[in-house]
Motif scaffolding. Sequence first.
Motif, PDB file in Angstrom:
ATOM      1  N   VAL A  42       0.839  -1.194   0.000  1.00  0.00           N
ATOM      2  CA  VAL A  42       0.000   0.000   0.000  1.00  0.00           C
ATOM      3  C   VAL A  42       0.877   1.249   0.000  1.00  0.00           C
ATOM      4  O   VAL A  42       0.634   2.206  -0.741  1.00  0.00           O
ATOM      5  CB  VAL A  42      -0.960  -0.006   1.226  1.00  0.00           C
ATOM      6  CG1 VAL A  42      -1.622   1.351   1.399  1.00  0.00           C
ATOM      7  CG2 VAL A  42      -1.997  -1.107   1.076  1.00  0.00           C
ATOM      8  N   GLY A  43       1.915   1.227   0.819  1.00  0.00           N
ATOM      9  CA  GLY A  43       2.836   2.373   0.860  1.00  0.00           C
ATOM     10  C   GLY A  43       3.504   2.611  -0.479  1.00  0.00           C
ATOM     11  O   GLY A  43       3.620   3.757  -0.929  1.00  0.00           O
TER      12      GLY A  43
ATOM     13  N   ALA B   4       2.357   1.764  -3.415  1.00  0.00           N
ATOM     14  CA  ALA B   4       1.346   2.231  -4.375  1.00  0.00           C
ATOM     15  C   ALA B   4       1.040   3.708  -4.165  1.00  0.00           C
ATOM     16  O   ALA B   4       0.783   4.435  -5.141  1.00  0.00           O
ATOM     17  CB  ALA B   4       0.072   1.398  -4.230  1.00  0.00           C
ATOM     18  N   ARG B   5       1.083   4.166  -2.933  1.00  0.00           N
ATOM     19  CA  ARG B   5       0.802   5.577  -2.647  1.00  0.00           C
ATOM     20  C   ARG B   5       1.919   6.490  -3.146  1.00  0.00           C
ATOM     21  O   ARG B   5       1.681   7.645  -3.473  1.00  0.00           O
ATOM     22  CB  ARG B   5       0.602   5.786  -1.145  1.00  0.00           C
ATOM     23  CG  ARG B   5      -0.717   5.252  -0.668  1.00  0.00           C
ATOM     24  CD  ARG B   5      -0.912   5.534   0.800  1.00  0.00           C
ATOM     25  NE  ARG B   5      -2.227   5.067   1.226  1.00  0.00           N
ATOM     26  CZ  ARG B   5      -2.563   4.849   2.471  1.00  0.00           C
ATOM     27  NH1 ARG B   5      -1.682   5.087   3.446  1.00  0.00           N
ATOM     28  NH2 ARG B   5      -3.755   4.423   2.770  1.00  0.00           N
ATOM     29  N   ARG B   6       3.125   5.949  -3.191  1.00  0.00           N
ATOM     30  CA  ARG B   6       4.257   6.753  -3.645  1.00  0.00           C
ATOM     31  C   ARG B   6       4.322   6.884  -5.147  1.00  0.00           C
ATOM     32  O   ARG B   6       5.029   7.703  -5.679  1.00  0.00           O
ATOM     33  CB  ARG B   6       5.567   6.143  -3.121  1.00  0.00           C
ATOM     34  CG  ARG B   6       5.755   6.350  -1.628  1.00  0.00           C
ATOM     35  CD  ARG B   6       7.145   5.914  -1.190  1.00  0.00           C
ATOM     36  NE  ARG B   6       7.322   4.472  -1.169  1.00  0.00           N
ATOM     37  CZ  ARG B   6       7.000   3.685  -0.158  1.00  0.00           C
ATOM     38  NH1 ARG B   6       6.462   4.186   0.926  1.00  0.00           N
ATOM     39  NH2 ARG B   6       7.204   2.390  -0.216  1.00  0.00           N
TER      40      ARG B   6
END
Length: 89
Positions: A83-84, A86-88
């Motif tokens: 998730v981290g 993908a957020r970046r």
Amino acid sequence: MTVKTTLSFTDRHHRFLAEKVGQGAFATQSAAVAAALEQMMQDEQERDVALSALAEEIRSRMATPRTAFIDQDDAFGAALAAVGAARRV
């Protein structure tokens, strides 16, 4: 065995039954009510099976010794990292 009974419906329910029979979805209003009851019975049986499985899983987890517990970072670490990442992007 067939049992005769008298049922009362709201106007809304009666119209719905009449429409379904008129559309050919059911041969009679009695057949529609019987189908609804069969669905309710099946739903109840499936709910009972699901609740039994859930209860068994809870009992199983309650019997798990604390030493066998998995740390939350180990359990969710990979998902949180994905998730981290993908957020970046």
